[in-house]
Design a protein around this motif. Structure first.
Motif, PDB file in Angstrom:
ATOM      1  N   ILE A 276     -20.221 -35.887  17.358  1.00  0.00           N
ATOM      2  CA  ILE A 276     -19.403 -36.414  18.458  1.00  0.00           C
ATOM      3  C   ILE A 276     -20.252 -37.295  19.370  1.00  0.00           C
ATOM      4  O   ILE A 276     -19.816 -38.367  19.809  1.00  0.00           O
ATOM      5  CB  ILE A 276     -18.739 -35.270  19.239  1.00  0.00           C
ATOM      6  N   GLU A 281     -15.090 -39.147  19.042  1.00  0.00           N
ATOM      7  CA  GLU A 281     -14.148 -38.142  18.557  1.00  0.00           C
ATOM      8  C   GLU A 281     -13.525 -38.479  17.207  1.00  0.00           C
ATOM      9  O   GLU A 281     -13.338 -37.614  16.365  1.00  0.00           O
ATOM     10  CB  GLU A 281     -13.028 -37.945  19.588  1.00  0.00           C
ATOM     11  N   HIS A 282     -13.169 -39.748  17.005  1.00  0.00           N
ATOM     12  CA  HIS A 282     -12.372 -40.113  15.833  1.00  0.00           C
ATOM     13  C   HIS A 282     -13.241 -40.830  14.808  1.00  0.00           C
ATOM     14  O   HIS A 282     -13.288 -42.066  14.747  1.00  0.00           O
ATOM     15  CB  HIS A 282     -11.177 -40.968  16.247  1.00  0.00           C
ATOM     16  N   VAL A 286     -16.893 -36.548  11.909  1.00  0.00           N
ATOM     17  CA  VAL A 286     -16.416 -35.557  12.879  1.00  0.00           C
ATOM     18  C   VAL A 286     -15.248 -34.768  12.281  1.00  0.00           C
ATOM     19  O   VAL A 286     -15.153 -33.542  12.442  1.00  0.00           O
ATOM     20  CB  VAL A 286     -16.004 -36.249  14.196  1.00  0.00           C
ATOM     21  N   ARG A 290     -14.895 -30.667  11.566  1.00  0.00           N
ATOM     22  CA  ARG A 290     -13.775 -29.864  12.057  1.00  0.00           C
ATOM     23  C   ARG A 290     -13.035 -29.176  10.910  1.00  0.00           C
ATOM     24  O   ARG A 290     -12.603 -28.023  11.035  1.00  0.00           O
ATOM     25  CB  ARG A 290     -12.831 -30.740  12.870  1.00  0.00           C
ATOM     26  N   GLN A 312      -6.869 -31.061  14.402  1.00  0.00           N
ATOM     27  CA  GLN A 312      -7.714 -32.120  14.958  1.00  0.00           C
ATOM     28  C   GLN A 312      -8.254 -33.016  13.847  1.00  0.00           C
ATOM     29  O   GLN A 312      -8.276 -34.249  13.977  1.00  0.00           O
ATOM     30  CB  GLN A 312      -8.873 -31.512  15.749  1.00  0.00           C
ATOM     31  N   SER A 316      -7.284 -37.032  13.293  1.00  0.00           N
ATOM     32  CA  SER A 316      -8.374 -38.010  13.291  1.00  0.00           C
ATOM     33  C   SER A 316      -8.367 -38.850  12.020  1.00  0.00           C
ATOM     34  O   SER A 316      -8.477 -40.085  12.068  1.00  0.00           O
ATOM     35  CB  SER A 316      -9.710 -37.280  13.435  1.00  0.00           C
TER      36      SER A 316
END
Length: 395
Positions: A276, A281-282, A286, A290, A312, A316
């Motif tokens: 991150i 985040e995207h 990542v 997750r 999540q 993403s």
């Protein structure tokens, strides 16, 4: 450094694609014959001065045809292994890797060309210790996608320069990569193991060996190799570096496979925090972290925690790849398993329906993975009907 996604066992096991956090840069796909100037700073090892040029002659059409041939061969082995109740996880992993490349053929081609450039450039490290003519021929064979010729030339190199350990190590590593391209993982492992023995300081050799051990399911060996890689990359790069995060993610996957879920979660959480910081985040890496965290919590029966991470990851990667992608299908598959475990058949049905549509669209209706998902979808529908009948029956 490759990183692996975990998966859910609720429906047909589908090994997710191996993604390199260092392989996101892309070369132009319309430049089919690319020229590699081997004294360029972005290709050659430091200190190389040779100005020999190699033309990348492997075309997109040739690359696709090679993958199609591998797909046919591997699918035959996979189906035969299933029919004879033999171990088939290696073939399943191979099939998914091939199909993922075929689905995004231009991206896969660019990545392959970049890998070829790196391997060709890396051969410059032994120039001066081997015949220049032989080295140039080997580099051109690799550039043309003629792996058989390249392998034979590399063996000639070994016999002519046996006194140089670094030459023998490099030729073994190069032959390992050729064997891995052909999905001959066991032969690749033997070659790479010899390269590491001859040059134990080379972390690129050790990383390749760890990845092969992981692919073949020898998790204890893979864990030992990855621990050495992690220690070295930490010393070289510090905490927040993609190579360090990839090592931690892969160690998490190893401990996950060995049933040490709490230990796996520790590594996954460290990888996620680092990725991150590096990517935001995207980003696909990542999402990988997750997904793996979600599946580790799933294995510990912590389904609500699993769902948070999986949702999540799904959101993403939809931004990254769109709706129709094998990774998106697998997220839907994993979420279906988590909701099913919680007894929410309606939500499970919705995700499994989405997974089935994508598999049918991309892999076709008769692919083994599609059939597995369809069978579970049909069973879930029967379970829902049974649940409805129970609720309608007066007490």
């Amino acid at each position: 450094m490759l990183r692996l996604r975990n998966q859910c066992y609720f429906v047909a096991l589908i090994l997710l694609g191996i993604i390199s956090p260092l392989g996101h840069s892309q070369t132009p796909v319309d430049s089919v014959e690319q020229t590699l100037t081997q004294n360029s700073d972005d290709v050659l090892p430091t200190g190389s001065v040779r100005a020999h040029q190699v033309r990348i002659g492997l075309t997109l059409q040739q690359y696709k045809a090679g993958l199609k041939r591998l797909e046919r061969e591997t699918e035959t082995r996979y189906v035969n292994a299933l029919a004879n109740n033999q171990q088939h996880s290696e073939y399943e992993a191979q099939l998914y890797a091939i199909q993922d490349r075929l689905q995004h053929i231009e991206q896969g081609y660019r990545a392959h060309i970049e890998d070829l450039q790196n391997r060709i450039g890396q051969l410059e490290s032994i120039r001066g210790q081997v015949s220049s003519q032989l080295l140039n021929q080997t580099q051109q064979a690799l550039a043309d996608g003629d792996n058989q010729q390249a392998g034979q030339l590399l063996q000639q190199m070994e016999s002519q320069s046996a006194v140089f350990n670094n030459v023998t190590a490099e030729t073994h590593y190069q032959r390992c990569q050729i064997a891995k391209d052909a999905l001959h993982f066991r032969h690749a492992f033997t070659l790479c193991q010899r390269a590491v023995q001859l040059a134990p300081e080379r972390m690129d050799y050790l990383s390749a060996l760890a990845e092969l051990a992981q692919t073949m399911g020898d998790y204890k060996k893979a864990a030992a190799y990855y621990e050495r890689v992690l220690a070295s990359t930490l010393e070289t790069h510090g905490e927040d570096h993609p190579a360090v995060a990839a090592s931690r993610n892969n160690l998490g996957t190893i401990w996950d496979a060995l049933g040490e879920y709490k230990k796996a979660i520790g590594y996954y959480e460290q990888a996620l925090a680092s990725d991150i910081k590096t990517h935001g985040e995207h980003h696909p890496d990542v999402a990988i972290d997750r997904n793996n965290l979600g599946m580790a919590w799933y294995a510990l029966d912590e389904y609500q925690k699993a769902i948070v991470y999986l949702e999540q990851a799904l959101a993403s990667d939809i931004k990254t790849y769109g709706q129709d992608h094998l990774q998106i299908a697998t997220y839907h598959n994993n979420l279906a398993g988590a909701w099913h475990a919680l007894g929410d058949y309606k939500k499970s049905h919705g995700h499994l329906e989405q997974a089935l549509k994508i598999f049918e669209k991309i892999l076709g209706e008769n692919h083994p993975n599609t059939k597995g998902v369809r069978a579970n979808y049909q069973q879930l529908q029967l379970d829902m009907q049974g649940q409805e009948k129970k609720s309608d029956t007066p007490e």
